[in-house]
Design a protein around this motif. Structure first.
Motif, short mmCIF file in Angstrom:
data_model
loop_
_atom_site.label_atom_id
_atom_site.label_comp_id
_atom_site.label_asym_id
_atom_site.label_seq_id
_atom_site.Cartn_x
_atom_site.Cartn_y
_atom_site.Cartn_z
N TYR A 43 5.62 10.15 14.39
CA TYR A 43 4.25 10.66 13.90
C TYR A 43 3.83 11.67 13.01
CZ TYR A 43 -0.66 9.46 13.62
OH TYR A 43 -1.27 9.38 13.04
N GLU A 44 4.28 12.56 13.35
CA GLU A 44 4.19 13.93 12.77
C GLU A 44 4.68 13.76 11.57
OE1 GLU A 44 4.45 19.06 13.17
OE2 GLU A 44 5.35 17.70 15.10
N LYS A 45 5.45 13.57 11.07
CA LYS A 45 5.77 13.43 9.70
C LYS A 45 4.80 12.26 8.89
CE LYS A 45 10.55 13.48 10.93
NZ LYS A 45 12.31 12.14 11.53
N ILE A 46 3.72 11.69 9.56
CA ILE A 46 2.92 10.99 9.08
C ILE A 46 1.38 11.70 8.48
CG2 ILE A 46 1.61 8.86 9.20
CD1 ILE A 46 4.48 8.01 10.37
N ASN A 47 1.86 12.25 9.90
CA ASN A 47 0.37 13.40 9.96
C ASN A 47 0.27 14.21 10.97
OD1 ASN A 47 -2.67 14.37 10.24
ND2 ASN A 47 -2.96 12.07 11.49
N PRO A 48 0.47 15.65 9.98
CA PRO A 48 1.15 16.49 10.82
C PRO A 48 -0.19 16.87 11.63
CG PRO A 48 0.96 16.74 8.22
CD PRO A 48 0.49 15.87 8.14
N ILE A 49 -0.85 16.95 12.13
CA ILE A 49 -2.25 16.79 13.39
C ILE A 49 -1.85 16.07 14.47
CG2 ILE A 49 -4.46 15.80 13.10
CD1 ILE A 49 -5.69 18.54 13.36
N LYS A 50 -1.13 15.07 14.28
CA LYS A 50 -0.30 14.48 14.60
C LYS A 50 -1.64 13.26 16.05
CE LYS A 50 2.20 16.15 18.11
NZ LYS A 50 2.87 16.89 18.82
N TYR A 51 -2.92 13.90 15.06
CA TYR A 51 -3.62 12.99 15.64
C TYR A 51 -3.97 11.51 15.20
CZ TYR A 51 -5.74 17.40 16.94
OH TYR A 51 -6.31 18.61 17.38
N VAL A 52 -4.62 10.47 15.62
CA VAL A 52 -4.51 8.97 15.45
C VAL A 52 -6.60 8.38 15.18
CG1 VAL A 52 -3.28 8.14 16.40
CG2 VAL A 52 -5.18 7.70 17.75
#
Length: 149
Positions: A43-52
């Motif tokens: 998921y970090e590849k999608i959103n570097p901060i890893k928050y949803v």
């Protein structure tokens, strides 16, 4: 060729994700739901901060619940979520900002986890209650005399 549905990266426990799912529902937008676990390294590849949440809509990727909702408001103008009157729209955005910036971050698991071990559960809960109460008191003051729903 049918357009691809937007993909919502989300977690069932996330109130930020709930906001986006509510907006998608109110706007009548069909989407694909992808559950994200807190330790999902992909998921970090999608959103570097890893928050949803994060929303992938074709080649557009938007993260953060308020940013996603504002994107949806512009892309799908049917079933408007915000009033067109600028004064009421500003009030709505101010309240949304208080929730997203002043209440939510101070009561989420990430913050509670940071102080875990340094404070007891009762002290942690008191801090969380303080900031939730402070935020809602501000919202109540903003809404005083407001004659709309």
């Amino acid at each position: 060729m049918a357009a691809m549905k937007p993909v919502l990266y989300s977690a069932a426990i996330s109130s930020c994700s709930y906001r986006v799912r509510i907006a998608l529902s109110l706007k009548g937008v069909e989407y694909e739901y992808r559950a994200v676990e807190w330790n999902d390294t992909d998921y970090e590849k999608i959103n570097p901060i890893k928050y949803v949440p994060a929303l992938q809509d074709g080649d557009i990727l938007v993260s953060d619940s308020l940013a996603i909702i504002l994107y949806l408001e512009d892309k799908y103008p049917q079933h408007l979520l915000l009033p067109q009157d600028l004064k009421r729209k500003a009030l709505n955005l101010q309240i949304a900002s208080i929730v997203c910036s002043s209440i939510q971050p101070l009561q989420c698991y990430a913050v509670i986890g940071l102080i875990k071990g340094k404070l007891g559960p009762d002290e942690s809960l008191q801090i969380v209650h303080h900031y939730i109460d402070k935020g809602f008191r501000a919202i109540e003051k903003l809404l005083e005399g407001c004659d709309s729903k």
